[in-house]
Design an enzyme around this catalytic site. Structure first.
Site, PDB file in Angstrom:
ATOM      1  N   LYS A 271       0.834  -1.209   0.000  1.00 26.81           N
ATOM      2  CA  LYS A 271       0.000   0.000   0.000  1.00 26.81           C
ATOM      3  C   LYS A 271       0.864   1.254   0.000  1.00 26.81           C
ATOM      4  CE  LYS A 271      -1.689  -1.439   3.782  1.00 26.81           C
ATOM      5  NZ  LYS A 271      -2.397  -1.681   5.044  1.00 26.81           N
TER       6      LYS A 271
ATOM      7  N   GLY B  72      -6.964   4.166  10.966  1.00 30.77           N
ATOM      8  CA  GLY B  72      -7.690   2.943  10.611  1.00 30.77           C
ATOM      9  C   GLY B  72      -7.812   2.670   9.122  1.00 30.77           C
ATOM     10  N   THR B  73      -7.056   3.378   8.301  1.00 33.43           N
ATOM     11  CA  THR B  73      -7.171   3.158   6.843  1.00 33.43           C
ATOM     12  C   THR B  73      -6.792   1.723   6.457  1.00 33.43           C
ATOM     13  OG1 THR B  73      -4.958   4.077   6.574  1.00 33.43           O
ATOM     14  CG2 THR B  73      -6.801   5.544   6.072  1.00 33.43           C
ATOM     15  N   GLY B  74      -5.712   1.226   7.048  1.00 30.34           N
ATOM     16  CA  GLY B  74      -5.237  -0.114   6.689  1.00 30.34           C
ATOM     17  C   GLY B  74      -6.241  -1.184   7.112  1.00 30.34           C
ATOM     18  N   CYS B  75      -6.774  -1.047   8.341  1.00 32.37           N
ATOM     19  CA  CYS B  75      -7.764  -2.019   8.841  1.00 32.37           C
ATOM     20  C   CYS B  75      -8.990  -2.023   7.937  1.00 32.37           C
ATOM     21  CB  CYS B  75      -8.212  -1.641  10.258  1.00 32.37           C
ATOM     22  SG  CYS B  75      -6.871  -1.487  11.434  1.00 32.37           S
TER      23      CYS B  75
ATOM     24  N   THR C 124      -6.820   9.800   9.031  1.00 35.49           N
ATOM     25  CA  THR C 124      -6.537   8.526   8.365  1.00 35.49           C
ATOM     26  C   THR C 124      -6.348   7.389   9.376  1.00 35.49           C
ATOM     27  OG1 THR C 124      -4.210   9.121   8.341  1.00 35.49           O
ATOM     28  CG2 THR C 124      -5.465   9.564   6.319  1.00 35.49           C
TER      29      THR C 124
HETATM   30  N1  ATP Z   1      -4.388  10.416   2.025  1.00 32.60           N
HETATM   31  C1  ATP Z   1      -4.851   9.379   1.319  1.00 32.60           C
HETATM   32  N2  ATP Z   1      -5.632   9.575   0.231  1.00 32.60           N
HETATM   33  C2  ATP Z   1      -6.117   8.528  -0.492  1.00 32.60           C
HETATM   34  N3  ATP Z   1      -5.854   7.241  -0.193  1.00 32.60           N
HETATM   35  C3  ATP Z   1      -5.076   6.965   0.883  1.00 32.60           C
HETATM   36  C4  ATP Z   1      -4.535   8.020   1.692  1.00 32.60           C
HETATM   37  N4  ATP Z   1      -3.813   7.456   2.717  1.00 32.60           N
HETATM   38  C5  ATP Z   1      -3.912   6.117   2.537  1.00 32.60           C
HETATM   39  N5  ATP Z   1      -4.640   5.820   1.435  1.00 32.60           N
HETATM   40  C6  ATP Z   1      -5.014   4.483   0.958  1.00 32.60           C
HETATM   41  O1  ATP Z   1      -5.568   3.783   2.066  1.00 32.60           O
HETATM   42  C7  ATP Z   1      -5.230   2.403   2.006  1.00 32.60           C
HETATM   43  C8  ATP Z   1      -4.475   2.051   3.287  1.00 32.60           C
HETATM   44  O2  ATP Z   1      -3.120   2.451   3.105  1.00 32.60           O
HETATM   45  P1  ATP Z   1      -2.095   2.891   4.214  1.00 32.60           P
HETATM   46  O3  ATP Z   1      -0.762   2.878   3.569  1.00 32.60           O
HETATM   47  O4  ATP Z   1      -2.582   4.129   4.867  1.00 32.60           O
HETATM   48  O5  ATP Z   1      -2.270   1.684   5.186  1.00 32.60           O
HETATM   49  P2  ATP Z   1      -1.765   1.540   6.640  1.00 32.60           P
HETATM   50  O6  ATP Z   1      -0.608   2.432   6.884  1.00 32.60           O
HETATM   51  O7  ATP Z   1      -1.627   0.087   6.880  1.00 32.60           O
HETATM   52  O8  ATP Z   1      -2.948   2.057   7.464  1.00 32.60           O
HETATM   53  P3  ATP Z   1      -2.921   2.171   9.035  1.00 32.60           P
HETATM   54  O9  ATP Z   1      -1.997   3.312   9.280  1.00 32.60           O
HETATM   55  O10 ATP Z   1      -4.345   2.435   9.336  1.00 32.60           O
HETATM   56  O11 ATP Z   1      -2.411   0.875   9.587  1.00 32.60           O
HETATM   57  C9  ATP Z   1      -4.408   2.247   0.728  1.00 32.60           C
HETATM   58  O12 ATP Z   1      -5.278   1.887  -0.333  1.00 32.60           O
HETATM   59  C10 ATP Z   1      -3.833   3.646   0.520  1.00 32.60           C
HETATM   60  O13 ATP Z   1      -3.471   3.894  -0.826  1.00 32.60           O
HETATM   61  C1  MP5 Z   2      -6.327  -2.328  17.643  1.00 37.75           C
HETATM   62  C2  MP5 Z   2      -5.666  -1.646  16.503  1.00 37.75           C
HETATM   63  N1  MP5 Z   2      -5.414  -2.330  15.373  1.00 37.75           N
HETATM   64  C3  MP5 Z   2      -4.813  -1.719  14.321  1.00 37.75           C
HETATM   65  C4  MP5 Z   2      -4.441  -0.394  14.377  1.00 37.75           C
HETATM   66  C5  MP5 Z   2      -3.741   0.281  13.198  1.00 37.75           C
HETATM   67  O1  MP5 Z   2      -4.406   1.414  12.734  1.00 37.75           O
HETATM   68  P1  MP5 Z   2      -3.696   2.852  12.624  1.00 37.75           P
HETATM   69  O2  MP5 Z   2      -2.297   2.623  12.114  1.00 37.75           O
HETATM   70  O3  MP5 Z   2      -4.535   3.610  11.643  1.00 37.75           O
HETATM   71  O4  MP5 Z   2      -3.704   3.484  13.975  1.00 37.75           O
HETATM   72  C6  MP5 Z   2      -4.727   0.286  15.562  1.00 37.75           C
HETATM   73  N2  MP5 Z   2      -4.391   1.574  15.719  1.00 37.75           N
HETATM   74  N3  MP5 Z   2      -5.322  -0.360  16.602  1.00 37.75           N
END
Ligand code: ATP
Ligand code: MP5
Length: 266
Positions: free
Chosen positions: A174, A208-211, A206
């Site tokens: 990602k 929780g974007t990854g979850c 942003t």
């Molecule tokens: N500012 C943004 N605008 C559009 N898409 C985004 C943005 N930030 C993240 N994404 C998208 O959101 C999804 C999650 O990506 P990201 O790299 O943020 O994951 P992550 O770091 O694992 O998330 P988290 O920080 O919640 O664990 C991907 O499809 C990424 O391209």
């Molecule tokens: C319980 C739990 N699982 C996953 C994440 C990652 O999400 P983020 O990197 O957006 O804080 C989090 N913050 N908390």
């Protein structure tokens, strides 16, 4: 049949990430959501103020309880905290024949708090990746899994190939952590490379974007979509959720889990 989706992850009291994000996403996409809780976190938009892991046995028992009665069409993992929980999850997934498994290798929360012990990366790599249909690392997580430095698109592809070589069937590296005009994610399934691109939204909300992304992919898989279509649905879901992100709390606000349903046509 009702599509049945399971999340094996931590609780985020703030409701934006973890099992809360996963259940909201499952519900929005019409999948019946179930949970196997790995840890409780005290957390809000400002950060994590406490982490209490569950015993590995408790995690395995939750998976067994739902798998042997209700059934699991697709599952995802999120925060797994340590290698003992990873071992328990890997064994339960194997025993219950869960084939559509999405592994989101959560390592560090947005605020910097560790959600996985450093010595557990090896267990993730060795025990869980070989059982994954899809792994969804962000760039720092892909670097930790592969030991490669990722700066360019070619680096992302190299890391994707290395993760598939570890036994995962497919991977999405990602690109949310980049700073280009677009948020580009790289999909690789051992045969084809596809870049999924969306306009980058200028927002700090942003959390929780990854979850949310990996939960949307899991819900789509539970509904019978094929893998690349499920990843495309996940990308559309997270793009809408970030575009309409919620300005709650004083830090990184959560994404909007109902935006895909209510706004994606507009
Ligand atoms: N500012 C943004 N605008 C559009 N898409 C985004 C943005 N930030 C993240 N994404 C998208 O959101 C999804 C999650 O990506 P990201 O790299 O943020 O994951 P992550 O770091 O694992 O998330 P988290 O920080 O919640 O664990 C991907 O499809 C990424 O391209
Ligand atoms: C319980 C739990 N699982 C996953 C994440 C990652 O999400 P983020 O990197 O957006 O804080 C989090 N913050 N908390």
């Amino acid at each position: 049949m009702v599509p049945r989706a399971l999340t094996i992850a931590g609780s985020d009291s703030g409701g934006g990430a973890g099992i809360q994000a996963d259940l909201k996403t499952f519900q929005e996409l019409g999948a019946f959501g179930m949970t196997a809780l790995t840890a409780v976190t005290a957390q809000n938009t400002l950060g994590v103020s406490g982490v209490w892991p569950l015993p590995p046995d408790a995690v395995a028992k939750q998976i067994e309880a739902v798998a042997t009665d209700i059934g699991v069409d697709a599952a995802k993992t999120g925060m797994l905290f340590d290698s003992a929980i990873i071992e328990a999850v890997a064994e339960a997934v194997r025993r219950h024949g869960i084939e559509k498994l999405v592994v989101d290798p959560v390592m560090i929360a947005k605020g910097g708090a560790p959600l996985l012990k450093a010595d557990a990366v090896e267990a993730l790599r060795r025990r869980l990746l070989p059982q994954a249909l899809l792994v969804t690392p962000n760039i720092p997580e892909a670097e930790a899994l592969t030991g490669l430095a990722i700066r360019t698109r070619a680096d992302m592809e190299k890391a994707a190939r290395a993760i598939v070589a570890m036994g995962a069937k497919a991977v999405v590296v990602k690109g949310g952590h980049g700073d280009g005009e677009t948020a580009d994610d790289l999909f690789y399934d051992g045969a084809r490379v596809e870049v999924l691109s969306a306009p980058r939204v200028a927002t700090r909300n942003t959390h929780g974007t990854g979850c949310t992304f990996s939960a949307a992919v899991t819900a789509a898989l539970a509904k019978g979509e094929d893998l690349l279509d499920a990843v495309r649905i996940g990308k559309a879901f997270i793009t809408a959720a970030i575009r309409e992100a919620l300005n709650l709390g004083g830090g990184h606000g959560p994404t909007n889990h109902w935006a895909y349903r209510t706004k994606s046509g507009s």
